[in-house]
Design an enzyme around this catalytic site. Structure first.
Site, short mmCIF file in Angstrom:
data_model
loop_
_atom_site.label_atom_id
_atom_site.label_comp_id
_atom_site.label_asym_id
_atom_site.label_seq_id
_atom_site.Cartn_x
_atom_site.Cartn_y
_atom_site.Cartn_z
N GLY A 52 0.77 -1.24 -0.23
CA GLY A 52 -0.31 -0.11 -0.18
C GLY A 52 0.51 1.06 0.69
O GLY A 52 2.05 1.37 0.30
N GLY B 247 0.56 5.68 1.77
CA GLY B 247 0.30 6.57 2.12
C GLY B 247 1.20 8.14 2.27
O GLY B 247 2.06 7.81 1.65
N GLY B 248 0.70 8.84 3.26
CA GLY B 248 1.19 10.16 3.56
C GLY B 248 2.38 9.47 3.58
O GLY B 248 3.20 10.90 3.31
N MET B 249 3.01 9.02 4.68
CA MET B 249 3.81 9.21 5.25
C MET B 249 4.94 8.04 4.25
O MET B 249 6.11 8.76 4.17
CB MET B 249 3.69 8.81 6.57
CG MET B 249 5.06 9.00 7.40
SD MET B 249 4.17 8.82 9.47
CE MET B 249 3.84 6.95 9.43
N ALA B 250 4.80 7.58 4.21
CA ALA B 250 5.31 6.37 2.83
C ALA B 250 4.48 4.92 2.95
O ALA B 250 3.48 5.25 2.53
CB ALA B 250 6.54 5.83 4.78
N VAL C 262 4.17 0.97 2.05
CA VAL C 262 4.35 0.30 2.25
C VAL C 262 4.49 -1.54 1.49
O VAL C 262 4.02 -1.50 0.89
CB VAL C 262 3.14 -0.29 3.09
CG1 VAL C 262 3.52 -1.59 4.30
CG2 VAL C 262 3.12 0.22 4.19
N LYS D 122 8.04 -0.37 6.19
CA LYS D 122 8.38 1.26 5.21
C LYS D 122 9.16 2.35 4.75
O LYS D 122 10.51 2.39 5.57
CB LYS D 122 7.40 1.94 6.41
CG LYS D 122 6.00 1.59 6.88
CD LYS D 122 4.69 3.05 7.79
CE LYS D 122 3.40 1.36 7.93
NZ LYS D 122 2.74 2.78 8.22
N ASP E 216 -1.29 10.83 14.90
CA ASP E 216 -1.54 10.86 14.06
C ASP E 216 -2.49 9.08 13.95
O ASP E 216 -3.08 8.26 12.94
CB ASP E 216 -0.95 10.25 12.88
CG ASP E 216 -1.63 10.16 11.35
OD1 ASP E 216 -2.05 11.15 11.15
OD2 ASP E 216 -0.49 10.21 10.85
#
Length: 543
Positions: free
Chosen positions: A18, A20-23, A25, A40, A132
């Site tokens: 997947g 996401g905004g941060m990392a 995966v 990640k 978060d």
């Protein structure tokens, strides 16, 4: 480029799970220990800030010391060829977002929130604030236990959503607390607010505050009334009110108190009400002392910028030939025909810079636009709403045109809805497998068969969209089907079948359980198998 086969230290990437905004995966193999992990990988621009990298590594190493049944274990933080990553336990049960899509009963929601509260209580006592909390950061293990992930990482990475150009907040807008939205100092009570938003979504299938942009969402967190649950869930309203209080001091003092309150509710007791206190929304900070001049600079500078912004706005909209009027109170200028509508971005900015001098800048940012304008519902958003309603009413696959499956199938045709639809279909398929297994455990063979048929309907659609996702689910379905056939037809274990009958029995089982694909189709004629067995018994008895 990172992809399947890429080697990062001792980790070999297998596939992407997947983004996401941060990392991003990935599933990876630890070559030294022979175990699979979730890896990640942070975005490339992260490496350009050395101070940020040092802070990140320090926070991850500290978070790796947190050992709790409901916190995902962190294994390692590392860097390879400029790529920064951290490894954590790989959990097979998906995330809470998938569970919400399918639907969660209130008792289960409370039990999961209590488990997460115990994790937060432990982390807060160790000095960690998550910052978060959202459904995507709540994962499930093979026993369907919820675990918090990324504790402390949001602050370390510092790449969460920025609400304004001043870089005021870290977090995800729909789940951040009012103090986060205003850029204030946060503590564990901010996490409790975010957990309250998650609880509301678990119970209703949607977030309480939604709008067309992050600024409008932040405004709602600070200004809008507390959300109300449906009447059927009224007993949980006091709990939600405490969690979502606008001021931190009006919430639970700690996550341990939240867990205790949930124990009361699960025991059938009413939640003890706190003394009524008035929530002060957007309380202005004291004005700077006259001798400091800070307020004067803000007011004068704001007034000048307001003139420039509004002037430009009128020019861009051909407003020079229209007679402007003044909007009372804010000092912003706009054509009279637009006063009744929600402010445009230009007018919002004008109001922002024209705020009274005694307001803090963060408070001013959140007072800019009055009530945010509701966005028009797009066809994709309408499908989302219809799918959510169908899930809430347990219309998973039937009727086909008015079921969650049907709406998710339509969402596959939209670029912005494809992944969400795959997640939703996966959740439905998973739910049918769980139900089939539970029915089998209770010897309800017909119900088990029905659930497997429903699974086949969903998996057929899912296979066309994402074969990688449906593969493991089909293997589990085949295992349940084989168990069902075996348990449905095996003779009483207390009786010993004669040799000739046993041979016939084994042959009958073999004919029905083996096919060219090695699978046991749900449509197997179980009755004929029973008839074979009965005939064998009769043949033996007549001898």
């Amino acid at each position: 480029m990172t992809g399947s086969g890429t080697q990062l230290g001792k980790y070999r990437i297998l596939d992407k799970l997947g983004a996401g905004g941060m990392a991003d995966v990935y599933r990876a193999e630890d070559d030294q220990l022979g175990r699979q992990v979730a890896l990640k990988i942070l975005p490339p621009e992260f490496a350009r800030d050395e101070e940020r990298v040092r802070r990140f590594e320090k926070e991850v190493r500290a978070a790796a010391q947190l050992h709790h049944p409901h916190i995902v274990t962190l294994f390692e933080v590392g860097e390879e060829n400029g790529i920064h990553f951290y490894a954590m336990a790989l959990l097979p049960g998906g995330d809470l977002k998938q569970q919400i899509v399918v639907g969660i009963n209130p008792k289960q929601a409370l039990e999961w929130i209590k488990a997460l509260a115990s994790a937060l209580d432990f982390a807060h006592r160790k000095g960690f604030v998550h910052r978060d909390i959202k459904p995507e950061n709540i994962l499930f293990d093979e026993e369907q236990r919820p675990l918090l992930t990324d504790l402390g990482i949001a602050k370390a990475v510092g790449s969460g959503t920025k609400m304004t150009g001043t870089g005021m907040s870290i977090g995800t807008p729909h789940y951040m607390s009012p103090e986060q939205a205003r850029g204030k100092q946060v503590d564990g009570r901010s996490d409790l607010y975010s957990l309250g938003i998650v609880l509301y979504e678990m119970l209703t299938g949607r977030v309480p505050y939604d709008a067309e942009d992050t600024l409008a969402v932040a405004y709602s967190h600070v200004n809008d009334p507390l959300p109300q649950l449906p009447a059927a869930l009224g007993k949980l309203q006091p709990l939600l009110d405490r969690l979502l209080a606008k001021e931190p001091e009006e919430r639970f003092a700690g996550a341990g108190d939240l867990a205790a309150a949930i124990d009361q509710l699960l025991a059938g007791k009413k939640l003890e009400q706190e003394p009524a206190r008035k929530t002060q929304v957007l309380k202005a900070e004291k004005a700077a002392p006259a001798g400091k001049g800070g307020g004067l600079k803000w007011a004068v500078g704001g007034a000048l910028l307001a003139v420039l912004v509004v002037g430009g706005f009128l020019l861009l909209n051909g407003g020079m030939g229209k007679k402007p009027v003044f909007a009372g109170g804010g000092g912003a200028v706009t054509p009279a025909s637009r006063l009744k509508a929600a402010p445009t971005k230009a007018v919002a900015l004008a109001r922002l810079v024209a705020q009274p001098a005694n307001l803090s800048r963060d408070d001013a940012i959140l007072q800019v636009a009055g009530k945010p304008k509701k966005a028009k519902i797009s066809p994709l958003d309408r499908l989302r709403q219809q799918a959510s309603e169908a899930l809430a009413q347990k219309r998973l696959t039937l009727p086909e045109d008015d079921s969650a499956m049907g709406y998710f199938r339509k969402m596959l045709g939209y670029d912005g809805g494809r992944q969400e639809a795959i997640s939703g279909l996966t959740g439905i398929a998973r739910r049918y497998l769980d139900w089939a297994r539970m029915a089998l455990d209770k010897d309800k063979f017909d119900k088990c068969k029905t659930y497997l048929i429903r699974f086949d309907q969903v998996s057929e659609i899912l296979a066309r969209a994402d074969r990688d996702t449906v593969g493991p689910l089909k293997k589990e379905r085949d295992a349940i089907s084989r168990d069902r056939v075996a348990r449905l037809t095996v003779p009483n274990k207390t009786e010993t079948a004669p040799t000739g009958v046993a041979s016939l029995w084994q042959r009958a089982i073999g004919q029905h359980s083996k096919g060219t694909t090695g699978e046991v189709p749900v449509s197997s004629t179980d009755n004929s198998l029973q008839q074979e067995w009965q005939r064998a018994i009769q043949q033996h008895s007549s001898k």
